[in-house]
Design an enzyme around this catalytic site. Structure first.
Site, PDB file in Angstrom:
ATOM      1  N   ARG A  64      -0.814  -0.812  -8.888  1.00  0.00           N
ATOM      2  CA  ARG A  64      -2.181  -0.388  -8.566  1.00  0.00           C
ATOM      3  C   ARG A  64      -2.224   1.143  -8.625  1.00  0.00           C
ATOM      4  O   ARG A  64      -1.430   1.816  -7.965  1.00  0.00           O
ATOM      5  CB  ARG A  64      -2.544  -0.843  -7.155  1.00  0.00           C
ATOM      6  CG  ARG A  64      -3.855  -0.254  -6.655  1.00  0.00           C
ATOM      7  CD  ARG A  64      -4.077  -0.543  -5.181  1.00  0.00           C
ATOM      8  NE  ARG A  64      -4.115  -1.962  -4.914  1.00  0.00           N
ATOM      9  CZ  ARG A  64      -3.892  -2.489  -3.705  1.00  0.00           C
ATOM     10  NH1 ARG A  64      -3.581  -1.728  -2.683  1.00  0.00           N
ATOM     11  NH2 ARG A  64      -3.956  -3.780  -3.532  1.00  0.00           N
ATOM     12  N   ASP A 121       0.845  -1.193   0.000  1.00  0.00           N
ATOM     13  CA  ASP A 121       0.000   0.000   0.000  1.00  0.00           C
ATOM     14  C   ASP A 121       0.886   1.251   0.000  1.00  0.00           C
ATOM     15  O   ASP A 121       2.031   1.194   0.437  1.00  0.00           O
ATOM     16  CB  ASP A 121      -0.858   0.034   1.275  1.00  0.00           C
ATOM     17  CG  ASP A 121      -2.068  -0.888   1.188  1.00  0.00           C
ATOM     18  OD1 ASP A 121      -2.386  -1.362   0.090  1.00  0.00           O
ATOM     19  OD2 ASP A 121      -2.682  -1.134   2.240  1.00  0.00           O
TER      20      ASP A 121
HETATM   21  P1  FDA Z   1     -14.047   9.052  -5.896  1.00  0.00           P
HETATM   22  O1  FDA Z   1     -13.675   9.239  -4.458  1.00  0.00           O
HETATM   23  O2  FDA Z   1     -14.147  10.256  -6.751  1.00  0.00           O
HETATM   24  O3  FDA Z   1     -15.378   8.225  -5.949  1.00  0.00           O
HETATM   25  C1  FDA Z   1     -16.069   7.930  -7.146  1.00  0.00           C
HETATM   26  C2  FDA Z   1     -17.398   7.301  -6.790  1.00  0.00           C
HETATM   27  O4  FDA Z   1     -17.178   6.068  -6.112  1.00  0.00           O
HETATM   28  C3  FDA Z   1     -18.238   8.111  -5.822  1.00  0.00           C
HETATM   29  O5  FDA Z   1     -19.018   9.058  -6.490  1.00  0.00           O
HETATM   30  C4  FDA Z   1     -19.030   7.037  -5.149  1.00  0.00           C
HETATM   31  O6  FDA Z   1     -20.076   6.609  -5.975  1.00  0.00           O
HETATM   32  C5  FDA Z   1     -18.059   5.920  -5.025  1.00  0.00           C
HETATM   33  N1  FDA Z   1     -17.278   5.976  -3.771  1.00  0.00           N
HETATM   34  C6  FDA Z   1     -15.988   6.320  -3.641  1.00  0.00           C
HETATM   35  N2  FDA Z   1     -15.578   6.245  -2.363  1.00  0.00           N
HETATM   36  C7  FDA Z   1     -16.661   5.866  -1.669  1.00  0.00           C
HETATM   37  C8  FDA Z   1     -16.876   5.616  -0.292  1.00  0.00           C
HETATM   38  N3  FDA Z   1     -15.916   5.745   0.618  1.00  0.00           N
HETATM   39  N4  FDA Z   1     -18.121   5.230   0.086  1.00  0.00           N
HETATM   40  C9  FDA Z   1     -19.113   5.078  -0.822  1.00  0.00           C
HETATM   41  N5  FDA Z   1     -18.956   5.309  -2.144  1.00  0.00           N
HETATM   42  C10 FDA Z   1     -17.754   5.693  -2.557  1.00  0.00           C
HETATM   43  N6  FDA Z   1      -5.332   5.151  -1.328  1.00  0.00           N
HETATM   44  C11 FDA Z   1      -4.074   5.422  -0.922  1.00  0.00           C
HETATM   45  O7  FDA Z   1      -3.738   6.587  -0.683  1.00  0.00           O
HETATM   46  N7  FDA Z   1      -3.170   4.398  -0.803  1.00  0.00           N
HETATM   47  C12 FDA Z   1      -3.467   3.104  -1.086  1.00  0.00           C
HETATM   48  O8  FDA Z   1      -2.617   2.222  -0.970  1.00  0.00           O
HETATM   49  C13 FDA Z   1      -4.796   2.818  -1.536  1.00  0.00           C
HETATM   50  N8  FDA Z   1      -5.165   1.544  -1.865  1.00  0.00           N
HETATM   51  C14 FDA Z   1      -6.395   1.336  -2.458  1.00  0.00           C
HETATM   52  C15 FDA Z   1      -6.721   0.067  -2.933  1.00  0.00           C
HETATM   53  C16 FDA Z   1      -7.907  -0.102  -3.625  1.00  0.00           C
HETATM   54  C17 FDA Z   1      -8.225  -1.459  -4.192  1.00  0.00           C
HETATM   55  C18 FDA Z   1      -8.806   0.982  -3.810  1.00  0.00           C
HETATM   56  C19 FDA Z   1     -10.086   0.826  -4.567  1.00  0.00           C
HETATM   57  C20 FDA Z   1      -8.508   2.215  -3.292  1.00  0.00           C
HETATM   58  C21 FDA Z   1      -7.316   2.407  -2.593  1.00  0.00           C
HETATM   59  N9  FDA Z   1      -6.998   3.651  -2.062  1.00  0.00           N
HETATM   60  C22 FDA Z   1      -5.713   3.875  -1.629  1.00  0.00           C
HETATM   61  C23 FDA Z   1      -8.059   4.684  -1.903  1.00  0.00           C
HETATM   62  C24 FDA Z   1      -8.085   5.631  -3.082  1.00  0.00           C
HETATM   63  O9  FDA Z   1      -6.950   6.445  -3.098  1.00  0.00           O
HETATM   64  C25 FDA Z   1      -9.332   6.541  -3.025  1.00  0.00           C
HETATM   65  O10 FDA Z   1      -9.289   7.319  -1.864  1.00  0.00           O
HETATM   66  C26 FDA Z   1     -10.648   5.803  -3.062  1.00  0.00           C
HETATM   67  O11 FDA Z   1     -10.592   4.707  -3.937  1.00  0.00           O
HETATM   68  C27 FDA Z   1     -11.787   6.731  -3.570  1.00  0.00           C
HETATM   69  O12 FDA Z   1     -11.468   7.213  -4.837  1.00  0.00           O
HETATM   70  P2  FDA Z   1     -12.252   6.793  -6.187  1.00  0.00           P
HETATM   71  O13 FDA Z   1     -11.216   6.556  -7.234  1.00  0.00           O
HETATM   72  O14 FDA Z   1     -13.149   5.685  -5.928  1.00  0.00           O
HETATM   73  O15 FDA Z   1     -13.013   8.105  -6.640  1.00  0.00           O
END
Ligand code: FDA
Length: 306
Positions: free
Chosen positions: A182, A132
């Site tokens: 990732r 991570d």
């Molecule tokens: P965004 O936050 O813009 O969300 C897009 C849409 O997804 C929202 O409109 C909603 O519909 C849905 N959604 C997103 N988050 C949600 C929530 N919490 N609850 C409900 N719905 C939600 N970060 C990091 O700094 N270091 C790391 O090592 C990792 N590792 C990691 C692994 C994996 C498999 C994932 C999916 C994510 C991470 N992250 C992470 C977290 C990442 O940086 C980020 O904060 C979250 O994935 C939210 O960003 P989105 O890309 O989903 O977009």
């Protein structure tokens, strides 16, 4: 603004105590976390794998401050990997590891040695480890550790955060054959000097990074729930002739599960990031910071009497 306040609270022991003792906290936690024990983790993994999903398990915990804690975390991962192998859940299930949970902040060598032991256990179990990525002050150290680990365990995965200005360049460095990367947006509170601040800038950076990874020779892991970015990822996969075994989508446990199922139905590889353990506070707060409606749900839980 709200995001900054919640992320600041994620580092406050006083608010942590308040949240942990609130009556309905457990119900909210359960939405995002498999449970507190290894048995819970195995049960949830089995169910996800039965639904055609791949899994990466995270033993919750970060910012470890003693060598004893770091060693206990290492031992838990090694034990978990043995159990996953015995249950026939590898290679569908792998593990995600935070170096800060292995002592990175006070002893980088200890964190490296522990990560090595986990990589060796993963190899033995026929699966992989992904490191991570945490706040920007740890990025260089984490990428250095990754490079050292990859000498003996080349399948060790990296995480890059699109909100960091440096990430396009890191994507270019890491888009080589066999390199699992990732790509996520990034979940920490970072200063403008190192990170894009607006959602639009972060999304544009994500697309630039995604293009580099999908055009490169490595194995991209597109970690996002964002419908637009998922659509762009699927489009690039077609453009670059990437079959489902040459890239994957990744999402967090409990977030957009119907979308996870839809993508599996379309033939994509989808991996769910599955946290378990008792040390869930900082993880939960980052999830709340991502979505105000989660906060409303949680706020109700905090004030409701049992
Ligand atoms: P965004 O936050 O813009 O969300 C897009 C849409 O997804 C929202 O409109 C909603 O519909 C849905 N959604 C997103 N988050 C949600 C929530 N919490 N609850 C409900 N719905 C939600 N970060 C990091 O700094 N270091 C790391 O090592 C990792 N590792 C990691 C692994 C994996 C498999 C994932 C999916 C994510 C991470 N992250 C992470 C977290 C990442 O940086 C980020 O904060 C979250 O994935 C939210 O960003 P989105 O890309 O989903 O977009």
């Amino acid at each position: 603004m709200l995001r900054s306040v919640i992320l600041a609270a994620s580092r406050s022991p006083r608010i942590e105590r308040l949240v942990e003792t609130a009556p309905y906290t457990r119900d909210v936690v359960r939405r995002f976390v498999a449970g507190s024990g290894t048995d819970d983790a195995l049960r949830a993994t089995r169910a996800l794998v039965a639904d055609g999903l791949a899994v990466t398990l995270d033993n919750l915990g970060e910012d470890t401050v003693t060598a004893a804690q770091a060693t206990a975390t290492r031992d838990e991962y090694v034990r978990l990997l043995g159990l996953l192998r015995d249950a026939g859940l590898t290679p569908a299930a792998e593990v995600s590891v935070k170096l800060s949970a292995l002592g990175q902040r006070f002893d980088e060598q200890l964190a490296y040695d522990s990560a090595r032991a986990i990589c060796a256990a993963a190899e033995e179990a026929g699966t992989t480890v992904t490191l991570d990525m945490e706040d920007h002050e740890t990025t260089d150290s984490t990428l250095d550790t990754l490079a050292r680990l990859r000498k003996d365990f080349p399948a060790t995965g990296a995480v890059l955060q699109a909100y960091l200005r440096r990430t396009e360049s890191d994507c270019r460095e890491l888009a080589y054959a066999g390199s699992r990367v990732r790509l996520c947006k990034g979940a920490y509170k970072e200063p403008e000097s190192v990170a894009y601040q607006s959602a639009l800038e972060v999304d544009k950076s994500y697309v630039r990074c995604l293009n580099i990874l999908m055009a490169g020779a490595g194995y991209p892991m597109l970690a996002t729930h964002d419908p637009r970015l998922i659509a762009i990822g699927a489009d690039r996969a077609r453009w670059f002739d990437r079959d489902p075994d040459r890239f994957e989508f990744q999402m967090l446990y409990g977030i957009r599960p119907e979308e996870q199922t839809r993508l599996v139905g379309e033939g994509h590889t989808v991996r769910v990031y599955l946290p378990y353990g008792t040390d869930w506070y900082a993880y939960l707060m980052r999830r709340l910071a991502e979505r105000p409606t989660n906060l409303a749900f949680f706020g109700r839980a905090l004030v409701t009497k049992k």
